[in-house]
Design an enzyme around this catalytic site. Structure first.
Site, short mmCIF file in Angstrom:
data_model
loop_
_atom_site.label_atom_id
_atom_site.label_comp_id
_atom_site.label_asym_id
_atom_site.label_seq_id
_atom_site.Cartn_x
_atom_site.Cartn_y
_atom_site.Cartn_z
N CYS A 166 57.43 0.76 26.11
CA CYS A 166 57.25 2.18 25.79
C CYS A 166 56.74 2.41 24.38
O CYS A 166 56.21 3.47 24.08
CB CYS A 166 58.53 2.97 26.05
SG CYS A 166 59.76 2.89 24.73
N CYS A 199 53.36 10.03 24.44
CA CYS A 199 52.37 11.03 24.90
C CYS A 199 51.54 11.54 23.74
O CYS A 199 50.31 11.61 23.83
CB CYS A 199 53.08 12.18 25.61
SG CYS A 199 54.10 11.68 26.98
N CYS A 235 67.53 -1.71 25.84
CA CYS A 235 67.06 -1.97 27.21
C CYS A 235 67.51 -3.33 27.76
O CYS A 235 68.13 -3.41 28.81
CB CYS A 235 65.54 -1.86 27.26
SG CYS A 235 64.96 -0.22 26.75
N CYS A 263 65.97 -14.57 31.37
CA CYS A 263 64.84 -13.78 30.87
C CYS A 263 64.27 -12.89 31.98
O CYS A 263 64.17 -13.30 33.15
CB CYS A 263 63.77 -14.76 30.38
SG CYS A 263 62.18 -13.99 30.08
N CYS A 302 59.07 -7.67 32.54
CA CYS A 302 59.36 -7.34 31.14
C CYS A 302 58.08 -7.39 30.30
O CYS A 302 57.34 -8.37 30.33
CB CYS A 302 60.40 -8.30 30.57
SG CYS A 302 60.86 -7.86 28.89
N CYS A 360 63.53 -2.74 18.46
CA CYS A 360 64.69 -2.49 19.35
C CYS A 360 65.71 -3.63 19.34
O CYS A 360 66.92 -3.36 19.36
CB CYS A 360 64.22 -2.21 20.77
SG CYS A 360 63.00 -0.90 20.85
N CYS A 420 63.92 -11.31 20.94
CA CYS A 420 64.85 -11.01 22.04
C CYS A 420 65.94 -12.07 22.15
O CYS A 420 65.66 -13.26 22.02
CB CYS A 420 64.04 -10.96 23.35
SG CYS A 420 65.08 -10.68 24.78
N CYS A 449 57.89 15.96 28.27
CA CYS A 449 59.08 16.26 29.07
C CYS A 449 60.23 16.71 28.18
O CYS A 449 61.33 16.94 28.65
CB CYS A 449 59.50 15.02 29.85
SG CYS A 449 60.07 13.69 28.77
#
Ligand code: SF4
Ligand code: SF4
Length: 302
Positions: A282, A147, A272, A245, A251, A260, A225, A50
């Site tokens: 992802c 991808c 996120c 959470c 999640c 991240c 996290c 994309c």
């Protein structure tokens, strides 16, 4: 823009950060071909994508995307960014893939439509043909985004074109070539540019079992996290926007390895879970493959 001194400082920092590993064959042979005095060109081809990863790459800050493209990675071709187009662009691509234009690293964005190669054409050849021919001349390949690494969204259930990632494509063709996987939908610009700097100036970075640079993809999102404590205390958000959470909202942090939680996104402004959105995995090789991906859920199923 970085001057030479600043860049060498960056390279030294990266060198320390990444670590240099013993290179496996045939990878070491390929990388030894790199002339340290000159930076190999980068040819960036897009398949079933994309273009989101390309857009993300342009958000790079230090060094900036412009610096990376013009000074350090020598981007020779990118369909969206290059001024050259049409017949001239095809001739340029061919000159590299045929081996006439010197050493190059192939950057690939997008999946390969293995069952329907004609679904993705660059000029008169299929994307798959270009990749197969490039495997004979390139130094290494960098698969950019979910991808290119594993098929991503185009390979989700249904998968009419038989979309697969670059590593699987080369395996099916019995081609042994170094492919560095940089997962994400989209990728973080640091993940890509820092890997490319490492490849051209230092060598192959340490890779995880699934072929991604360990520096970015060895830590689990869930375990790092800021809401992990809520998970342990069983304080769960019931709807988007709630505190707690996000596990019960789908999640996928527990099955995803990426930095991240410490790197953050958008120049360090958010990421996120900070934005109250569950991790959709992802950066996982399983991204979009399983029905538990929150994208696939309909509201009535919760
Ligand atoms: S929000 Fe996700 S990543 Fe964070 S603790 Fe909960 S399940 Fe783990
Ligand atoms: S937190 Fe999860 S969904 Fe978000 S960018 Fe990182 S790996 Fe991808």
């Amino acid at each position: 823009m970085l001057d030479r001194r600043e860049f060498l400082k960056l390279a030294a920092t990266l060198s320390t950060a990444f670590g240099i590993t013993n290179l496996p064959e045939p990878v070491s042979a390929a990388l030894k071909k790199l002339d340290p005095k000159s930076i190999p060109k980068l040819i960036y081809l897009q398949g079933q994508s994309c273009t989101g990863c390309s857009i993300s790459l342009l958000q790079a800050e230090s060094p900036s995307a412009a610096t990376m493209i013009t000074k350090y990675s020598q981007l020779a071709f990118h369909a969206d960014l290059s001024a050259i187009s049409g017949k001239k662009a095809l001739e340029l691509i061919d000159s590299f893939i045929s081996g006439q234009a010197g050493e190059y690293i192939l950057a690939v964005e997008g999946a390969i439509p293995y069952k329907k190669p004609e679904a993705c054409m660059i000029g008169h050849k299929t994307f798959a043909q270009h990749l197969e021919e490039a495997s004979r001349t390139m130094t290494a390949a960098v698969a950019i985004g979910a991808c290119a690494c594993d098929g991503g969204i185009p390979s989700a259930e249904g998968n009419l074109t038989g979309a697969i990632g670059l590593k699987e494509f080369y395996a099916k063709k019995n081609i042994e070539k170094l492919v560095v996987n940089i997962r994400g939908c989209s990728v973080h610009p640091d993940w890509v540019w820092h890997t490319i700097v490492h490849l051209v100036k230092i060598g192959l970075p340490d890779l995880t079992e699934t072929g991604s640079p360990s520096l970015f993809f060895s830590k689990n999102v869930h375990e790092n996290c800021p809401r992990y404590h809520d998970f342990q205390q069983e304080i769960f958000a019931k709807k988007l926007g709630d505190k707690g959470c996000l596990f019960k909202l789908g999640c996928l942090g527990p099955q995803t390895d990426a930095d991240c939680p410490s790197r953050w996104w958008n120049s360090g402004q958010t990421w996120c879970i900070d934005a109250n959105a569950p991790c959709i995995g992802c950066a996982s090789p399983l991204f979009a493959k399983k029905r538990d991906l929150p994208f696939y859920r309909i509201a009535s199923q919760g």
